[in-house]
Design a protein around this motif. Structure first.
Motif, PDB file in Angstrom:
ATOM      1  N   TYR A 128       0.809  -1.205   0.000  1.00 38.45           N
ATOM      2  CA  TYR A 128       0.000   0.000   0.000  1.00 38.45           C
ATOM      3  C   TYR A 128       0.847   1.262   0.000  1.00 38.45           C
ATOM      4  O   TYR A 128       0.329   2.369  -0.152  1.00 38.45           O
ATOM      5  CB  TYR A 128      -0.968  -0.020   1.181  1.00 38.45           C
ATOM      6  CG  TYR A 128      -2.057  -1.042   0.997  1.00 38.45           C
ATOM      7  CD1 TYR A 128      -3.120  -0.800   0.144  1.00 38.45           C
ATOM      8  CD2 TYR A 128      -2.009  -2.262   1.649  1.00 38.45           C
ATOM      9  CE1 TYR A 128      -4.117  -1.745  -0.049  1.00 38.45           C
ATOM     10  CE2 TYR A 128      -2.993  -3.217   1.464  1.00 38.45           C
ATOM     11  CZ  TYR A 128      -4.043  -2.952   0.614  1.00 38.45           C
ATOM     12  OH  TYR A 128      -5.018  -3.900   0.412  1.00 38.45           O
ATOM     13  N   GLY A 150      -0.702   3.938   4.185  1.00 41.07           N
ATOM     14  CA  GLY A 150       0.326   3.894   3.151  1.00 41.07           C
ATOM     15  C   GLY A 150       1.410   4.934   3.370  1.00 41.07           C
ATOM     16  O   GLY A 150       2.607   4.648   3.189  1.00 41.07           O
ATOM     17  N   SER A 193      -8.898   1.735   1.768  1.00 40.77           N
ATOM     18  CA  SER A 193      -7.784   1.588   0.844  1.00 40.77           C
ATOM     19  C   SER A 193      -7.928   2.536  -0.333  1.00 40.77           C
ATOM     20  O   SER A 193      -9.030   2.895  -0.732  1.00 40.77           O
ATOM     21  CB  SER A 193      -7.707   0.147   0.340  1.00 40.77           C
ATOM     22  OG  SER A 193      -6.790   0.033  -0.719  1.00 40.77           O
ATOM     23  N   GLU A 217      -8.566  -6.240   2.538  1.00 39.31           N
ATOM     24  CA  GLU A 217      -7.468  -5.693   3.321  1.00 39.31           C
ATOM     25  C   GLU A 217      -7.059  -6.683   4.404  1.00 39.31           C
ATOM     26  O   GLU A 217      -7.865  -7.471   4.884  1.00 39.31           O
ATOM     27  CB  GLU A 217      -7.892  -4.376   3.994  1.00 39.31           C
ATOM     28  CG  GLU A 217      -8.652  -3.441   3.083  1.00 39.31           C
ATOM     29  CD  GLU A 217      -7.885  -3.023   1.849  1.00 39.31           C
ATOM     30  OE1 GLU A 217      -6.708  -3.387   1.718  1.00 39.31           O
ATOM     31  OE2 GLU A 217      -8.459  -2.361   0.996  1.00 39.31           O
TER      32      GLU A 217
END
Length: 355
Positions: A127, A151, A280, A347
């Motif tokens: 990520y 991330g 995400s 995830e």
């Protein structure tokens, strides 16, 4: 100041010692088990009281306090230090900054004070790359541009490790790991949620749209990659990033369908319209793992079906009994109203104790 040379390194040599931060997290537990199986003396550290896996002994308190001296002392006799600690989707942004960035910075500064420095294997995340185009295969030279706190904080940790390798002569490598699955996957992950419904015999599960594609790799394959990174010659890995994944993009709806099929139990999946927060920024994920094959001699060995079957067995979902010829399969994925701001999209879903 001297450093150990590459031939002295690794769990294979007599008396090899491995310190694993986050040693009772999803990834950390399997990393401990892989090193123990390789004959290493493994010392796991954790912020929880959960036990490590086989032959690793009890976990010791995790050193998240801002004390580089304490970190240096616990790493002083180690040949290998693995950082599998971190805050993932369950943590606040401040917790992610502390666990994913500040801890890594303190750790590298602590290692720089040691006269005989262990190799550091830092577990990063795919990520860190941020969004990529559908169909893309992402290599280590892809410019990272994450847009989520997770991330960004993981990328900051990676950069701290690479900076320490370049400027402080730290022997360190970053493994940028895709979405891990397999035995012990957290209950708040997509596989964990589906397995709980299958185990309890619930007939319907409502999820956000299963639109994403994920590079899914078995957690035991990830642990094998960590051992390989610990053993690799310094000239091949020090100061580098290495992708660890399956090299395939799997629709997460396929993951759900496969779990239902493996269980042999009916479960209707309804993709609902209700808005939820996005965890995400990456609807598509597929890693190029050629470098891992080349410099680590590593490749994923376990299929997604094997990984999910083992996970479900560990989670208490018995496998499907063989069906007579011609008997229909149980109903599986059944799409409902679709939307694009989904949450349950494959995830890893680990909490702040580790990855």
């Amino acid at each position: 100041m001297t450093t150990r040379t590459a031939p002295d390194r690794g769990p294979g040599r007599t008396g090899g010692s491995v310190v694993v931060l986050g040693g009772t997290g999803f990834l950390g537990r399997h990393v401990c088990a892989a090193f123990a199986a390789a004959g290493a003396d493994v010392v796991p550290f954790s912020r929880t009281a959960r036990p490590a896996l086989d032959n690793c002994g009890p976990a010791r308190p995790d050193p998240l306090a801002p004390d580089t001296g304490a970190l240096a002392r616990l790493c002083a006799d180690a040949d290998i230090v693995v950082n599998a600690a971190g805050a993932v989707w369950g943590g606040t942004e401040q917790e992610m900054i502390e666990a994913n960035t500040h801890l890594v910075d303190r750790l590298t500064r602590a290692l720089a004070t040691l006269p005989a420095r262990p190799r550091l294997v830092q577990l990063g995340s795919a990520y860190e790359y941020g969004p990529t185009e559908p169909g893309a295969v992402t290599g280590e030279d892809h410019p990272p541009a994450p847009t989520t706190p997770y991330g960004r904080t993981k990328l900051a940790g990676t950069r701290a490790v690479l900076r320490a390798a370049a400027e402080q002569d730290i022997d360190a490598v970053v493994l940028r790991v895709s979405v891990a699955c397999g035995p012990g996957a957290p209950p708040n992950s997509l596989p964990g949620i589906v397995a709980a419904h299958l185990a309890e015999g619930r007939g319907e599960l409502r999820l956000a749209p299963l639109l994403a594609h994920r590079d899914l790799v078995d957690v035991r394959d990830v642990a094998d990659a960590v051992v390989a990174a610990a053993r690799a010659p310094a000239g091949q890995v020090t100061g580098t990033v290495v992708n660890i994944g399956s090299g395939r993009a799997v629709p997460v709806c396929t993951l759900v369908d496969l779990m239902i099929s493996l269980s042999g139990r009916p479960l209707r999946i309804v993709e609902e319209r209700t808005a939820r927060g996005t965890r995400s920024d990456a609807p598509w994920q597929r890693l190029d793992v050629a470098r891992a094959r080349r410099v680590l001699g590593w490749a994923p060995r376990r299929s997604l079906e094997e990984s999910l079957a083992d996970f479900m067995a560990a989670a208490g979902v018995p496998p499907a009994r063989s069906r007579p010829t011609g008997q229909p399969k149980p109903p599986g994925h059944q799409a409902g109203a679709r939307r694009t701001d989904g949450r349950a999209d494959g995830e890893p879903g680990q909490g702040k104790d580790g990855q």
